[in-house]
Design a protein around this motif. Structure first.
Motif, PDB file in Angstrom:
ATOM      1  N   GLU A 105       0.741  -1.181   0.140  1.00  0.00           N
ATOM      2  CA  GLU A 105      -0.145   0.257  -0.081  1.00  0.00           C
ATOM      3  C   GLU A 105       0.847   1.226  -0.016  1.00  0.00           C
ATOM      4  O   GLU A 105       0.373   2.320  -0.347  1.00  0.00           O
ATOM      5  N   LEU A 106       2.119   1.159   0.402  1.00  0.00           N
ATOM      6  CA  LEU A 106       2.947   2.199   0.535  1.00  0.00           C
ATOM      7  C   LEU A 106       3.796   2.632  -0.486  1.00  0.00           C
ATOM      8  O   LEU A 106       4.554   3.482  -0.758  1.00  0.00           O
ATOM      9  N   GLN A 107       3.652   1.677  -1.500  1.00  0.00           N
ATOM     10  CA  GLN A 107       4.692   1.643  -2.809  1.00  0.00           C
ATOM     11  C   GLN A 107       4.464   2.847  -3.635  1.00  0.00           C
ATOM     12  O   GLN A 107       5.405   3.449  -4.245  1.00  0.00           O
ATOM     13  N   GLN A 108       3.136   3.439  -3.570  1.00  0.00           N
ATOM     14  CA  GLN A 108       2.903   4.471  -4.612  1.00  0.00           C
ATOM     15  C   GLN A 108       3.295   5.785  -4.143  1.00  0.00           C
ATOM     16  O   GLN A 108       3.284   6.933  -4.625  1.00  0.00           O
ATOM     17  N   PHE A 109       3.914   5.966  -2.765  1.00  0.00           N
ATOM     18  CA  PHE A 109       4.401   7.159  -2.008  1.00  0.00           C
ATOM     19  C   PHE A 109       5.743   7.345  -2.202  1.00  0.00           C
ATOM     20  O   PHE A 109       6.576   6.535  -1.922  1.00  0.00           O
ATOM     21  N   GLU A 110       6.224   8.571  -2.281  1.00  0.00           N
ATOM     22  CA  GLU A 110       7.848   8.869  -2.159  1.00  0.00           C
ATOM     23  C   GLU A 110       8.027   9.103  -0.705  1.00  0.00           C
ATOM     24  O   GLU A 110       9.308   8.858  -0.407  1.00  0.00           O
ATOM     25  N   TYR A 111       7.164   9.793   0.100  1.00  0.00           N
ATOM     26  CA  TYR A 111       7.603   9.967   1.414  1.00  0.00           C
ATOM     27  C   TYR A 111       6.401   9.472   2.355  1.00  0.00           C
ATOM     28  O   TYR A 111       5.320   9.346   1.944  1.00  0.00           O
ATOM     29  N   ILE A 112       7.137   9.041   3.559  1.00  0.00           N
ATOM     30  CA  ILE A 112       6.131   8.360   4.498  1.00  0.00           C
ATOM     31  C   ILE A 112       6.376   9.367   5.772  1.00  0.00           C
ATOM     32  O   ILE A 112       7.472   9.584   5.977  1.00  0.00           O
ATOM     33  N   TRP A 113       5.177   9.776   6.301  1.00  0.00           N
ATOM     34  CA  TRP A 113       5.466  10.750   7.782  1.00  0.00           C
ATOM     35  C   TRP A 113       4.850   9.631   8.826  1.00  0.00           C
ATOM     36  O   TRP A 113       3.709   9.263   8.881  1.00  0.00           O
ATOM     37  N   ARG A 114       5.682   9.042   9.757  1.00  0.00           N
ATOM     38  CA  ARG A 114       5.510   8.124  10.701  1.00  0.00           C
ATOM     39  C   ARG A 114       5.327   9.086  11.811  1.00  0.00           C
ATOM     40  O   ARG A 114       6.124   9.612  12.335  1.00  0.00           O
ATOM     41  N   GLN A 131       5.917  18.482   1.707  1.00  0.00           N
ATOM     42  CA  GLN A 131       6.235  19.482   1.118  1.00  0.00           C
ATOM     43  C   GLN A 131       7.595  20.075   1.325  1.00  0.00           C
ATOM     44  O   GLN A 131       8.571  20.208   0.440  1.00  0.00           O
ATOM     45  N   SER A 132       7.951  20.099   2.628  1.00  0.00           N
ATOM     46  CA  SER A 132       9.259  20.696   3.009  1.00  0.00           C
ATOM     47  C   SER A 132      10.550  19.801   2.744  1.00  0.00           C
ATOM     48  O   SER A 132      11.338  20.074   1.957  1.00  0.00           O
ATOM     49  N   VAL A 133      10.271  18.368   2.867  1.00  0.00           N
ATOM     50  CA  VAL A 133      11.259  17.477   2.695  1.00  0.00           C
ATOM     51  C   VAL A 133      11.460  17.389   1.097  1.00  0.00           C
ATOM     52  O   VAL A 133      12.519  17.123   0.616  1.00  0.00           O
ATOM     53  N   ALA A 134      10.297  17.481   0.456  1.00  0.00           N
ATOM     54  CA  ALA A 134      10.285  17.294  -1.063  1.00  0.00           C
ATOM     55  C   ALA A 134      11.056  18.519  -1.553  1.00  0.00           C
ATOM     56  O   ALA A 134      11.963  18.249  -2.442  1.00  0.00           O
ATOM     57  N   ALA A 135      10.959  19.596  -0.927  1.00  0.00           N
ATOM     58  CA  ALA A 135      11.544  20.926  -1.668  1.00  0.00           C
ATOM     59  C   ALA A 135      12.967  20.735  -1.512  1.00  0.00           C
ATOM     60  O   ALA A 135      13.750  21.413  -2.352  1.00  0.00           O
ATOM     61  N   ARG A 136      13.418  20.267  -0.453  1.00  0.00           N
ATOM     62  CA  ARG A 136      14.790  19.981  -0.448  1.00  0.00           C
ATOM     63  C   ARG A 136      15.269  18.696  -1.110  1.00  0.00           C
ATOM     64  O   ARG A 136      16.663  18.658  -0.621  1.00  0.00           O
ATOM     65  N   ASN A 137      14.601  17.771  -1.673  1.00  0.00           N
ATOM     66  CA  ASN A 137      14.960  16.858  -2.115  1.00  0.00           C
ATOM     67  C   ASN A 137      15.727  15.860  -1.255  1.00  0.00           C
ATOM     68  O   ASN A 137      16.758  15.190  -1.532  1.00  0.00           O
ATOM     69  N   ALA A 145      11.855  18.978  18.676  1.00  0.00           N
ATOM     70  CA  ALA A 145      11.637  20.163  19.910  1.00  0.00           C
ATOM     71  C   ALA A 145      12.813  20.660  20.356  1.00  0.00           C
ATOM     72  O   ALA A 145      12.907  21.791  20.831  1.00  0.00           O
ATOM     73  N   TYR A 146      13.942  20.042  20.095  1.00  0.00           N
ATOM     74  CA  TYR A 146      15.403  20.612  20.350  1.00  0.00           C
ATOM     75  C   TYR A 146      16.227  20.408  19.174  1.00  0.00           C
ATOM     76  O   TYR A 146      15.970  19.712  18.499  1.00  0.00           O
ATOM     77  N   ARG A 147      17.327  21.292  19.509  1.00  0.00           N
ATOM     78  CA  ARG A 147      18.284  21.399  18.142  1.00  0.00           C
ATOM     79  C   ARG A 147      18.851  19.946  18.155  1.00  0.00           C
ATOM     80  O   ARG A 147      19.459  19.468  18.910  1.00  0.00           O
ATOM     81  N   ASP A 148      19.168  19.692  16.915  1.00  0.00           N
ATOM     82  CA  ASP A 148      19.760  18.355  16.448  1.00  0.00           C
ATOM     83  C   ASP A 148      20.337  18.550  15.202  1.00  0.00           C
ATOM     84  O   ASP A 148      20.210  19.233  14.240  1.00  0.00           O
ATOM     85  N   GLU A 149      21.755  17.848  15.134  1.00  0.00           N
ATOM     86  CA  GLU A 149      22.654  18.077  14.296  1.00  0.00           C
ATOM     87  C   GLU A 149      22.203  17.472  12.858  1.00  0.00           C
ATOM     88  O   GLU A 149      21.900  16.299  13.084  1.00  0.00           O
ATOM     89  N   GLN A 150      22.402  18.162  11.929  1.00  0.00           N
ATOM     90  CA  GLN A 150      22.300  17.371  10.612  1.00  0.00           C
ATOM     91  C   GLN A 150      23.312  16.282  10.342  1.00  0.00           C
ATOM     92  O   GLN A 150      24.562  16.767  10.614  1.00  0.00           O
ATOM     93  N   ALA A 151      22.954  15.162   9.909  1.00  0.00           N
ATOM     94  CA  ALA A 151      23.878  14.095   9.618  1.00  0.00           C
ATOM     95  C   ALA A 151      24.336  14.052   8.279  1.00  0.00           C
ATOM     96  O   ALA A 151      25.319  13.306   8.048  1.00  0.00           O
ATOM     97  N   GLY A 152      23.426  14.492   7.128  1.00  0.00           N
ATOM     98  CA  GLY A 152      24.035  14.556   5.568  1.00  0.00           C
ATOM     99  C   GLY A 152      23.090  15.465   5.075  1.00  0.00           C
ATOM    100  O   GLY A 152      22.251  15.895   5.356  1.00  0.00           O
ATOM    101  N   ALA A 153      23.548  15.535   3.789  1.00  0.00           N
ATOM    102  CA  ALA A 153      23.096  16.475   3.021  1.00  0.00           C
ATOM    103  C   ALA A 153      21.666  15.993   2.463  1.00  0.00           C
ATOM    104  O   ALA A 153      20.893  16.950   1.969  1.00  0.00           O
ATOM    105  N   ASP A 154      21.140  14.728   2.698  1.00  0.00           N
ATOM    106  CA  ASP A 154      19.881  14.509   2.146  1.00  0.00           C
ATOM    107  C   ASP A 154      18.926  14.319   3.148  1.00  0.00           C
ATOM    108  O   ASP A 154      17.988  13.753   3.305  1.00  0.00           O
ATOM    109  N   ILE A 155      19.500  14.695   4.362  1.00  0.00           N
ATOM    110  CA  ILE A 155      18.654  14.960   5.692  1.00  0.00           C
ATOM    111  C   ILE A 155      18.016  16.331   6.076  1.00  0.00           C
ATOM    112  O   ILE A 155      19.309  17.041   5.952  1.00  0.00           O
TER     113      ILE A 155
END
Length: 160
Positions: A105-114, A131-137, A145-155
């Motif tokens: 059922e999830l194969q049709q989606f590019e993104y999943i919000w869990r 849309q925010s994640v898609a806009a950043r590819n 709720a707290y600052r988290d360091e980005q682990a990679g360019a695609d995150i």
């Protein structure tokens, strides 16, 4: 008094539909994979999602959620809890680390919000995280709720 898992799930769904999924630009289907919902539970979840209950999909967990063969073979040797977490919780962690992405059922989606059953939107969303994640590819997004360091360019953080 702590709510039962079902009551928490119902509240989570009601708030998701109230503060996010009722928006015209964010009418996403909501899939709930379950192993215990009764017909009464199903009707209560549909009521929580109303008037957009047409977007709610309740699906029983399939074989992908079953114990791996090695765990089944170990039987009683498998500890009831590891660091306080029972077998059900460990199954859930394993399931969300990969097998969920094989669900047909999830194969049709590019993104999943869990969202966990105890995840609650407490007010209107400032932005659409999909849309925010898609806009950043990006491959992965998170809400924090707290600052988290980005682990990679695609995150990317999801601007909610």
């Amino acid at each position: 008094m702590r709510p039962t898992p079902f009551r928490a799930k119902r509240r989570s769904i009601a708030l998701l539909f109230k503060y996010f999924n009722a928006r015209q630009d964010a009418r996403y289907p909501v899939y709930i994979y379950h192993d215990y919902l009764t017909p009464v539970h199903v009707s209560r979840l549909a009521a929580a999602a109303a008037p957009h209950d047409d977007l709610l999909r309740l699906l029983p967990l399939g074989p992908v959620f079953n114990s791996p063969k090695k765990v089944t073979e170990l039987g009683e040797k498998v500890p009831k809890a590891v660091r306080g977490y029972g077998l059900g919780y460990r199954h859930m962690c394993r399931y969300f680390c990969g097998p969920i992405f094989a669900e047909a059922e999830l194969q049709q989606f590019e993104y999943i919000w869990r969202l966990d059953s105890d995840s609650f939107l407490l007010g209107p969303a400032a932005a659409d995280p999909i849309q925010s994640v898609a806009a950043r590819n990006a491959t992965y997004g998170w809400i924090h709720a707290y600052r988290d360091e980005q682990a990679g360019a695609d995150i990317a953080p999801a601007d909610l």
